[in-house]
Structures are given as C-alpha cells and as structure tokens.
Design an enzyme around this catalytic site. Structure first.
Site, short mmCIF file in Angstrom:
data_model
loop_
_atom_site.label_atom_id
_atom_site.label_comp_id
_atom_site.label_asym_id
_atom_site.label_seq_id
_atom_site.Cartn_x
_atom_site.Cartn_y
_atom_site.Cartn_z
N CYS A 138 0.89 -1.16 0.00
CA CYS A 138 0.00 0.00 0.00
C CYS A 138 0.93 1.21 0.00
O CYS A 138 1.55 1.51 1.02
CB CYS A 138 -0.90 0.01 1.23
SG CYS A 138 -1.79 1.58 1.42
N CYS B 127 -0.63 4.32 2.34
CA CYS B 127 -0.69 4.23 3.81
C CYS B 127 -0.22 2.84 4.22
O CYS B 127 0.94 2.52 4.03
CB CYS B 127 -2.06 4.62 4.36
SG CYS B 127 -3.50 3.82 3.64
N SER B 128 -1.10 2.03 4.78
CA SER B 128 -0.67 0.71 5.24
C SER B 128 -1.81 -0.30 5.11
O SER B 128 -1.98 -1.16 5.95
CB SER B 128 -0.19 0.79 6.69
OG SER B 128 -1.17 1.43 7.49
N CYS B 129 -2.62 -0.17 4.04
CA CYS B 129 -3.75 -1.09 3.83
C CYS B 129 -3.25 -2.53 3.77
O CYS B 129 -2.25 -2.82 3.10
CB CYS B 129 -4.48 -0.73 2.54
SG CYS B 129 -5.22 0.93 2.61
#
Lengths: 199, 226
Positions: A104, A107-109
């Site tokens: 991602c 962000c940090s999906c």
C-alpha cells in the site's frame, strides 16, 4: 527539575500518546478497557495464523480453492475470518509463471482479518516507495530471487479492496495434511515477499 | 471547515532516496513498544469520538509534515492523526495535549478548558465503504483507460506515480464511497472502482524492470483511452 519540558518543546511521541489518552480518559470519552481489548485482539487473536489456515485449506481442498479465487470475502468468512479491513478480499495465486506481491504505497492497507496488523517494514517508506518501481530488486534484497521467466505482478492497495497472496505449495509436501501444512506458511509468503519452504 | 491539503509525504510510490530494505525481524512483536498499542487504539477510537470516518482519518495523517509523519512510524502517525481529528471537531483544545504532556512529565503548564464540540455535519448511509449503486460500470475488463492528472485540493487515493498513464482494466471491483469527497463530508459519491493494470515501462520508462503494476482507481480518476 533542571531540564523541565515546556509546551514549546518537542514532545516525544510516547509522551504525546500518554497525554492524549490521559485527557480523553479523564473526560470519560475513552474507556481504557476498550483500548485494552483492541490491543489484545490484534496482539494475540487476529494474526497471520488465520491466513495460513486459508492457504492450507486451499492447498488441500480444490473446491475451496476455486471458491476462494472466485470470491475471497465470502470464502474466508466460511472459516470465520471477517471484520475491519476485510470488506472485500481478492485472492491472487502464485504459480511457476507468476509471482504476486502486495503493498500500500499511500498508507498501510493490509488484510487484517487474515494477516492481523502489518509488520513495520511493510509500512516503511523504503518498501512503499520501491516495490512498485523495482519489485525484483526489492525482493532480492529480502532474499527472494525470482527467475526472469516468472512474471511479476505488484498489487498496490488504494481502495477498500484488500489483496491476499495464495503462495505456491512447496514440493515435497504432497503427503502432508492441512493441519501439518499450516505452520509452514509464513506471513511473508502471504504478502509475496517470500516463498513457503518445505520442512 | 476549510479543506486542508495533504503534505504530500504519504504518497511514496516511485519516490527515491529511501535506501535499501531494512533487515526484517520475522518475530517482530505486533506492538514493539507499549505506547504503539495505545496509539493504535486511540487512532481507531478517534473516528467515532470526532464524528468522522476512515477517509478523514487517513487524510488527518496525510496532513502531517514530513518529520511528524515519520516520527514513531505507523503508530506515531495514528496518534497524531487522531489528534488532528479531535482538534478539527473541537473535542480537545489546541495546546491541550502539549500542556498535559508537560504536566505528566513533572513540569507545570496551564491547561486550556475543554471546548464545546463541533462535529462535522456527517452521517454515513451505511457501514463500511462499499455501496450498492444503480449506475452501470462505465468501463469494462480489457478496456484501456488513462488516469487523470491532478493536484488534489484535499484528500485523494490517486497516486502521483500513476497519474496521466494508460492502463487496462483488470477487475471491476464493488462500488465504494469516493475518498476525495467522503473525507471532507461533502458526499459519499459512491462509484465503481477498477483494478487497473499498468505496464511498468508505461510508468517508469523503457529501462524499467519488467512487471505489471495493479492498483485500484475510482471511476472519477479515469477516462477512456481505447
């Protein structure tokens, strides 16, 4: 105290966190037991073991695998895996010809119901910036050298779709049961930065 | 509330200068330090407390400047994003976290009074981000599409590194609320989302490593290129 902190100083992040929690708890806006439960859920209960169970079942049950690839969300829910960050799960399968890897960049999906919370390197600028531009180089730095003959697909999660890699079953595990396969399957293999090794 | 710009730091894809991959600790704890668990929980709770949503929370993190964004890693962003949302909705007063931090560390600072909350005029039409919509998908699997070029006024999920490039629709994904408007409580604007496949050489030039980059694009981000 000689070097007392003032409001104009840089506040260390640990202390900022403590201060915000303290303010909200004091005003009855946040319940510490609710916070403790969130932390416990993701520190202990929801983690890559869930994903490993999905993979082991897919390796040993062809009908499950077919359903998993056709509709990831409902098929992992058969095993009880659903919840935040799992609204729509798409499973991508590795083969001799194709290697998939997820990221991602924004962000940090990450598919929480199957893998829990992401490891720090997954959220680091190095991985997020480079794996979408030079995936083979990044994977090689992580110890995974892919043959030129294998196609690479990078999946950058930018909507609420969550991608999940179904790694290849290693040679030499043909006789093993679903249960015995589970411990072989690592988090890294389900992100696509490692292969599953035979025992 | 006026729309605030993202700092731009969060849009990492394809950027340079970050160095080699760090050594990976496969047994890294979920929360290496106790404060990280607290920050994670505060991040999750901040959305309901401030009357906002996941897209607002992402934008609250993306508004952090580079130093703030990188401080404390992911959960450093979580707690600072939470603080931004709580400040926006007037749940906490400006300066209150700093004053409390000083007081917790043995110093002495006057703390501002708790303000009167001003939450946004926002209520979701359903849980989560996926919605049923009547419109048919504008694009089909196999169709060539081009991403638009934009400098977003506020939140967006259209990465810079794919902007202006041509790809092929690989999957038609379920319709979802548009982060660009949902983050700012303007509208859910639910629309089809497409996983689009880009040839790496389309994105990074003829000498790029050869691979396929798949990423999700909201319908508003795309135009026909067939």
């Amino acid at each position: 105290m000689s070097n007392e902190l003032t409001v104009n100083d840089h506040i260390p992040i640990e202390l900022r966190t403590e201060a915000l929690e303290d303010l909200l708890v004091e005003r009855g806006l946040v319940d510490r037991t609710v916070m403790d439960n969130f932390i416990k859920t993701y520190a202990q209960d929801v983690g890559p073991l869930n994903g490993a169970k999905v993979v082991a079942k897919a390796w040993t049950d062809p009908e499950f695998k077919e359903r998993l690839l056709a509709n990831g969300t409902t098929t992992v829910a058969e095993l009880g895996f659903k919840g935040p960050q799992g609204e729509h799960i798409v499973v991508v399968e590795n083969s001799d010809d194709l290697h998939n890897v997820i990221v991602c960049t924004l962000c940090s999906c990450y598919p929480w119901p199957l893998l829990g919370l992401p490891p720090s390197w997954y959220k680091d600028p190095v991985y997020r910036s480079r794996v979408v531009k030079e995936p083979r180089a990044v994977l090689a730095e992580m110890g995974l050298d892919l043959p030129d003959s294998q196609q690479v697909k990078v999946w950058d999660s930018s909507s609420e779709v969550r991608f999940f890699v179904l790694p290849q079953r290693p040679a030499g595990t043909e006789g093993m049961s679903e249960e015995d396969l589970v411990p072989l399957i690592t988090r890294e293999s389900m992100i696509g930065v490692a292969l599953v090794a035979a025992p | 509330m006026a729309i605030q710009r993202a700092s731009g730091i969060a849009d990492f894809g394809g950027t340079q200068g970050w160095g080699p991959m760090p050594t990976i600790d496969r047994n890294e704890p979920v929360f290496p330090e106790p404060w990280e668990g607290r920050a994670f929980a505060l991040g999750l709770l901040s959305m309901r407390l401030s009357g906002t949503n996941l897209d607002s929370f992402r934008h609250a993190m993306n508004r952090l400047d580079k130093d703030a964004y990188l401080e404390g890693g992911c959960y450093g962003r979580y707690v600072q994003g939470a603080e931004n949302l709580l400040l926006d909705s007037n749940i906490i007063a400006p300066g209150s976290v700093e004053a409390r931090a000083v007081n917790l560390s043995g110093g002495s600072a006057d703390e501002p009074a708790a303000p009167e909350p001003q939450k946004p005029d926002y209520a979701p039409t359903a849980g989560g981000s996926i919605r049923a919509i009547e419109a048919a998908p504008r694009f089909t699997v196999g169709q060539k599409v081009r991403t638009k070029v934009q400098e977003a006024a506020g939140h967006t999920r259209l990465q810079h590194y794919i902007q202006g490039h041509v790809g092929t629709v690989a999957i038609v994904e379920p319709p979802q609320v548009l982060p660009d408007t949902h983050a700012h409580f303007l509208a859910e604007n639910a629309q089809w989302v497409y996983t689009v496949a880009f040839d790496s050489r389309e994105l990074f030039g003829p000498d790029a490593e050869i691979f396929t980059l798949n990423t999700d694009c909201y319908e508003d981000y795309l135009g026909d290129a067939s």
